[in-house]
Design a protein around this motif. Structure first.
Motif, short mmCIF file in Angstrom:
data_model
loop_
_atom_site.label_atom_id
_atom_site.label_comp_id
_atom_site.label_asym_id
_atom_site.label_seq_id
_atom_site.Cartn_x
_atom_site.Cartn_y
_atom_site.Cartn_z
N GLU A 8 11.24 0.63 7.66
CA GLU A 8 10.01 1.41 7.79
C GLU A 8 10.07 2.52 6.75
OE1 GLU A 8 9.36 2.69 11.79
OE2 GLU A 8 9.64 0.67 12.60
N GLN A 9 9.05 2.56 5.88
CA GLN A 9 8.94 3.57 4.81
C GLN A 9 10.21 3.66 3.96
OE1 GLN A 9 7.63 6.94 7.30
NE2 GLN A 9 5.65 6.73 6.30
N ARG B 267 3.11 3.50 3.44
CA ARG B 267 2.61 2.42 4.31
C ARG B 267 3.65 1.34 4.57
NH1 ARG B 267 -3.64 1.67 3.66
NH2 ARG B 267 -4.20 3.69 2.85
N ASP B 268 4.72 1.32 3.79
CA ASP B 268 5.62 0.16 3.83
C ASP B 268 6.26 -0.02 5.20
OD1 ASP B 268 6.81 -1.98 2.20
OD2 ASP B 268 8.67 -1.04 2.84
N LEU C 254 4.88 -0.37 8.02
CA LEU C 254 4.18 0.27 9.15
C LEU C 254 2.92 -0.48 9.58
CD1 LEU C 254 4.49 4.07 8.28
CD2 LEU C 254 5.99 2.66 9.68
N GLN D 141 -0.07 -0.71 8.30
CA GLN D 141 -1.30 0.09 8.28
C GLN D 141 -2.33 -0.46 7.30
OE1 GLN D 141 0.16 4.00 7.34
NE2 GLN D 141 0.77 4.43 9.45
N ASN E 170 -2.72 -0.43 0.50
CA ASN E 170 -3.47 0.63 -0.17
C ASN E 170 -4.16 0.02 -1.38
OD1 ASN E 170 -4.45 2.85 -1.51
ND2 ASN E 170 -2.60 4.07 -1.32
N GLY F 231 2.55 -2.45 3.60
CA GLY F 231 1.57 -2.24 4.66
C GLY F 231 0.69 -3.41 5.03
N ALA G 260 -1.02 -6.00 6.88
CA ALA G 260 -0.94 -6.01 8.34
C ALA G 260 -1.58 -7.22 9.01
CB ALA G 260 -1.60 -4.74 8.89
N ASP H 291 -6.34 -8.03 5.50
CA ASP H 291 -5.78 -7.63 4.21
C ASP H 291 -5.85 -8.76 3.20
OD1 ASP H 291 -4.84 -4.89 4.29
OD2 ASP H 291 -3.43 -5.54 5.83
#
Length: 249
Positions: free
Chosen positions: A21-22, A173-174, A176, A178, A181, A201, A203, A207
């Motif tokens: 995460e992140q 966003r990595d 997570l 979300q 981007n 990100g 999801a 996307d």
């Protein structure tokens, strides 16, 4: 529009397939103890290009999960792009000779752009640059440090060097889930001639749809990680959408 590619991701830590995460090594979830088995599963699902990162290597500055990568290369026939700890020409040559389709250079692209240019000239189409951004500034050393340069500044350095792609990750966003981007990624793609791959990100199927929309026509693809592992993104549905988009062109 070039054919968009959805790259399933395998991140390697201690020889296992994980997701962070992140980019935080302390926030790792193990998804498969056998990366070669995971690679085989992605191939069976119909993916056509695998994205692999040696996380330990990114921190150490040299390959740390070579055994796992080599096992994957023996297991599957689809091309593999590999990043993490690739900081010199010898490492580039070694991986390409072992069957990696293209290497991804991250930290060294910031610290030693001449090395990247030399590698890209020597191996045209087989060197990609990984640019990972925190608030628009590029992070290095496995995201442990943030530099003072922008993604666009660095991407422009490689405009005429024969770099195959820029892989742009939004660190915030990595892992997570979300959503990509796409605004920042499309903005980058529109200002350089190198193909850009979106990362961080992804999801859901929404996307993938967004990736195929006209405004994203300059993007070469996207990397899917956690959404594939936890079942939020159905591979068959995603790949069918991409196939249909290709057929329509």
């Amino acid at each position: 529009m070039e054919a968009v590619i959805l790259f399933p991701a395998i991140d390697l830590k201690n020889g296992q397939c994980v997701r962070l995460e992140q980019g935080d090594m302390t926030r790792a979830t193990v998804f498969n103890l056998d990366p070669a088995d995971q690679a085989r599963a992605f191939a069976a699902q119909g993916f056509e290009y695998l994205h692999v990162v040696d996380l330990d290597g990114a921190f150490a500055g040299q390959p740390m999960n070579a055994h796992a990568v080599e096992a994957m290369l023996k297991t599957i026939t689809m091309p593999v792009q590999l990043g993490g700890g690739i900081r010199d020409l010898g490492t580039v040559e070694a991986w390409l000779s072992k069957g990696v389709a293209r290497v991804i250079i991250g930290t060294a692209a910031v610290r030693d752009p001449e090395f990247v240019k030399n590698a890209a000239r020597k191996f045209p189409g087989r060197v990609a640059v990984g640019l990972d951004a925190r608030d628009g500034k590029v992070a290095v050393q496995g995201w442990a440090e943030t530099s003072e340069v922008t993604v666009l500044d660095i991407a422009r350095r490689f405009e005429d060097a024969g770099v195959a792609a820029i892989i742009f990750t939004d660190i915030a966003r990595d892992g997570l889930l979300q959503g990509l981007n796409l605004d920042a990624t499309i903005a980058l793609a529109e200002r350089i001639s190198i193909p850009v791959i979106a990362s961080g990100g992804l999801a859901s199927i929404d996307d993938v749809r967004a990736l195929l929309a006209p405004r994203a026509k300059k993007l070469a693809g996207a990397i899917a990680g956690r959404a594939l592992y936890d079942g939020r993104l159905d591979p068959a549905t995603a790949l069918a959408l991409i196939r249909d988009a290709r057929a329509a062109v």
